[in-house]
Design a protein around this motif. Structure first.
Motif, PDB file in Angstrom:
ATOM      1  N   ARG A 196       0.830  -1.210   0.000  1.00 55.64           N
ATOM      2  CA  ARG A 196       0.000   0.000   0.000  1.00 55.64           C
ATOM      3  C   ARG A 196       0.866   1.262   0.000  1.00 55.64           C
ATOM      4  O   ARG A 196       0.513   2.261  -0.610  1.00 55.64           O
ATOM      5  CB  ARG A 196      -0.949   0.012   1.202  1.00 55.64           C
ATOM      6  N   ASN A 197       2.005   1.205   0.653  1.00 57.72           N
ATOM      7  CA  ASN A 197       2.875   2.383   0.756  1.00 57.72           C
ATOM      8  C   ASN A 197       3.784   2.578  -0.459  1.00 57.72           C
ATOM      9  O   ASN A 197       4.491   3.572  -0.543  1.00 57.72           O
ATOM     10  CB  ASN A 197       3.747   2.287   2.008  1.00 57.72           C
ATOM     11  N   ARG A 257     -12.579   2.139  -6.941  1.00 57.29           N
ATOM     12  CA  ARG A 257     -11.457   2.027  -5.998  1.00 57.29           C
ATOM     13  C   ARG A 257     -10.316   1.247  -6.652  1.00 57.29           C
ATOM     14  O   ARG A 257     -10.527   0.188  -7.258  1.00 57.29           O
ATOM     15  CB  ARG A 257     -11.898   1.328  -4.706  1.00 57.29           C
ATOM     16  N   GLY A 306      -6.826   1.028  -3.071  1.00 58.40           N
ATOM     17  CA  GLY A 306      -7.967   1.196  -2.179  1.00 58.40           C
ATOM     18  C   GLY A 306      -8.588   2.575  -2.254  1.00 58.40           C
ATOM     19  O   GLY A 306      -9.748   2.761  -1.869  1.00 58.40           O
ATOM     20  N   ASP A 307      -7.817   3.571  -2.755  1.00 57.83           N
ATOM     21  CA  ASP A 307      -8.364   4.920  -2.933  1.00 57.83           C
ATOM     22  C   ASP A 307      -9.327   4.935  -4.128  1.00 57.83           C
ATOM     23  O   ASP A 307      -9.280   4.057  -4.990  1.00 57.83           O
ATOM     24  CB  ASP A 307      -7.234   5.930  -3.182  1.00 57.83           C
ATOM     25  N   VAL A 308     -10.162   5.948  -4.189  1.00 57.24           N
ATOM     26  CA  VAL A 308     -11.102   6.065  -5.304  1.00 57.24           C
ATOM     27  C   VAL A 308     -10.402   6.730  -6.489  1.00 57.24           C
ATOM     28  O   VAL A 308      -9.846   7.826  -6.355  1.00 57.24           O
ATOM     29  CB  VAL A 308     -12.340   6.882  -4.887  1.00 57.24           C
ATOM     30  N   GLY A 309     -10.381   6.034  -7.619  1.00 57.21           N
ATOM     31  CA  GLY A 309      -9.800   6.558  -8.847  1.00 57.21           C
ATOM     32  C   GLY A 309     -10.868   6.756  -9.895  1.00 57.21           C
ATOM     33  O   GLY A 309     -12.068   6.665  -9.589  1.00 57.21           O
ATOM     34  N   GLU A 364     -14.560  -3.772  -8.456  1.00 58.46           N
ATOM     35  CA  GLU A 364     -14.613  -2.418  -9.024  1.00 58.46           C
ATOM     36  C   GLU A 364     -14.365  -2.491 -10.536  1.00 58.46           C
ATOM     37  O   GLU A 364     -13.724  -3.430 -11.040  1.00 58.46           O
ATOM     38  CB  GLU A 364     -13.559  -1.522  -8.368  1.00 58.46           C
ATOM     39  N   LYS A 381       0.236   9.618  -4.293  1.00 57.32           N
ATOM     40  CA  LYS A 381      -0.997  10.391  -4.470  1.00 57.32           C
ATOM     41  C   LYS A 381      -2.215   9.498  -4.706  1.00 57.32           C
ATOM     42  O   LYS A 381      -3.326   9.847  -4.350  1.00 57.32           O
ATOM     43  CB  LYS A 381      -0.839  11.371  -5.640  1.00 57.32           C
ATOM     44  N   ILE A 382      -2.002   8.341  -5.338  1.00 53.34           N
ATOM     45  CA  ILE A 382      -3.111   7.398  -5.541  1.00 53.34           C
ATOM     46  C   ILE A 382      -2.684   6.038  -5.014  1.00 53.34           C
ATOM     47  O   ILE A 382      -1.863   5.357  -5.627  1.00 53.34           O
ATOM     48  CB  ILE A 382      -3.494   7.257  -7.033  1.00 53.34           C
ATOM     49  N   LYS A 383      -3.209   5.639  -3.878  1.00 55.89           N
ATOM     50  CA  LYS A 383      -2.849   4.356  -3.288  1.00 55.89           C
ATOM     51  C   LYS A 383      -3.914   3.315  -3.592  1.00 55.89           C
ATOM     52  O   LYS A 383      -5.070   3.645  -3.888  1.00 55.89           O
ATOM     53  CB  LYS A 383      -2.710   4.501  -1.768  1.00 55.89           C
TER      54      LYS A 383
END
Lengths: 198, 198
Positions: free
Chosen positions: A62-63, A79, A72-75, A85, A68-70
């Protein structure tokens, strides 16, 4: 062949990759899928993605990459790399048909934390024809882990692509070095000709 | 760092590989091992080999490569790639000392069919510094599988070698591409300087 790795606006493009480099294999894979289906041979689909609660996402993963876009984030396509998704699903040209096995995998290796090995053993499958993106990441990692488990693997030279053509080219040579240390490669026309002769 | 992969007359040389290309990393690995031991950090050794009864040797692997000398046959340093034989053991310069974990692994991936993952979890180890031969075969396969399991991996650029310098060079770049998709690399002097500062 997931949208996030192949389509404009996907996760891969957001990381700065040129998705134009992974378009050529799409039609080749579609032709192979059609030929395998016609011959009654199984087609298996794998997608790298994580559970919505991120319980199978290592912290280290995850790191990594673009802060800026990890994952699980919404793209732009839902997600990022989350199972179910839009972005993590398959592109239309190479999508599964009813009854085909779909493996959701948390790693690059399609055998890690999945039922792929057990499925193949149950079906007495010992030979794999491998396609997809990207050649030097998920494709070769899965081929190497399949080889460790005793499968004979054939990677389709024009049925795989990479954002980095040099990585693809050298990976293909490294896989077959030393007498096929990980397996073999060939062009799709050979496989299609064989399947059409059945 | 097994005799069969590093010494004249070993299995690797019998397959036509130039073992001169894997000599440079030996002294680097020895220096790192000494520094890790001095710092009280664990050193783990892996060796690719099979049980004397060949029960963990896939048929596909036995049939691969040089048909004149197969795994399990008697070679110049004992039975080829069999656990406990002279050829499958470690070269003197990089040999384990008492108390260090030795993993006998049937595949390229040191996590497949071994206790490595469980050992690392028990010791709360999440960061791996990786060395060895050959870079594009066992080393990168293990690094990729470690990465899938959530480890942060640092491959030592001068602490790994390959019979094929081009494969090593491109593999190092592919591992760190896309923001460290499999991990990171650095030279041994950085690691030694840090360990010596502890």
């Amino acid at each position: 062949m997931q949208r996030d790795f192949c389509l404009p606006g996907g996760f891969a493009e957001s990381l700065g990759n040129d998705i134009g480099n992974v378009q050529p294999c799409i039609s080749v894979i579609a032709a192979l899928q059609a030929a395998f289906r016609k011959a009654g041979l199984p087609v298996i689909h794998t997608k790298e993605c994580h559970k919505p609660d991120l319980s199978d996402l290592p912290t280290a993963k995850r790191n990594r990459g673009n802060p800026k876009i990890k994952i699980g984030d919404v793209g732009p396509m839902g997600r990022i790399l989350i199972d179910g998704e839009q972005g993590s699903d398959f592109i239309e040209e190479n999508a599964p048909v009813a009854g085909e096995l779909v493996i959701s995998k948390p790693g690059k290796d399609a055998f890690y934390d999945t039922v792929l090995h057990e499925y193949l053993i149950r079906r007495n499958i010992s030979n794999l024809v491998i396609t997809g993106v990207t050649t030097e990441v998920c494709v070769q990692t899965t081929m190497r882990c399949a080889n460790d488990r005793g499968y004979d693997c054939l990677l389709v030279e024009d049925g795989c692509d990479s954002y980095f053509p040099e990585f693809k080219e050298v990976t293909l040579r490294a896989l077959v070095a030393q007498g096929g240390i990980v397996g073999w490669t060939c062009k799709s026309d050979k496989i299609l000709a064989f399947l059409n002769s059945l």
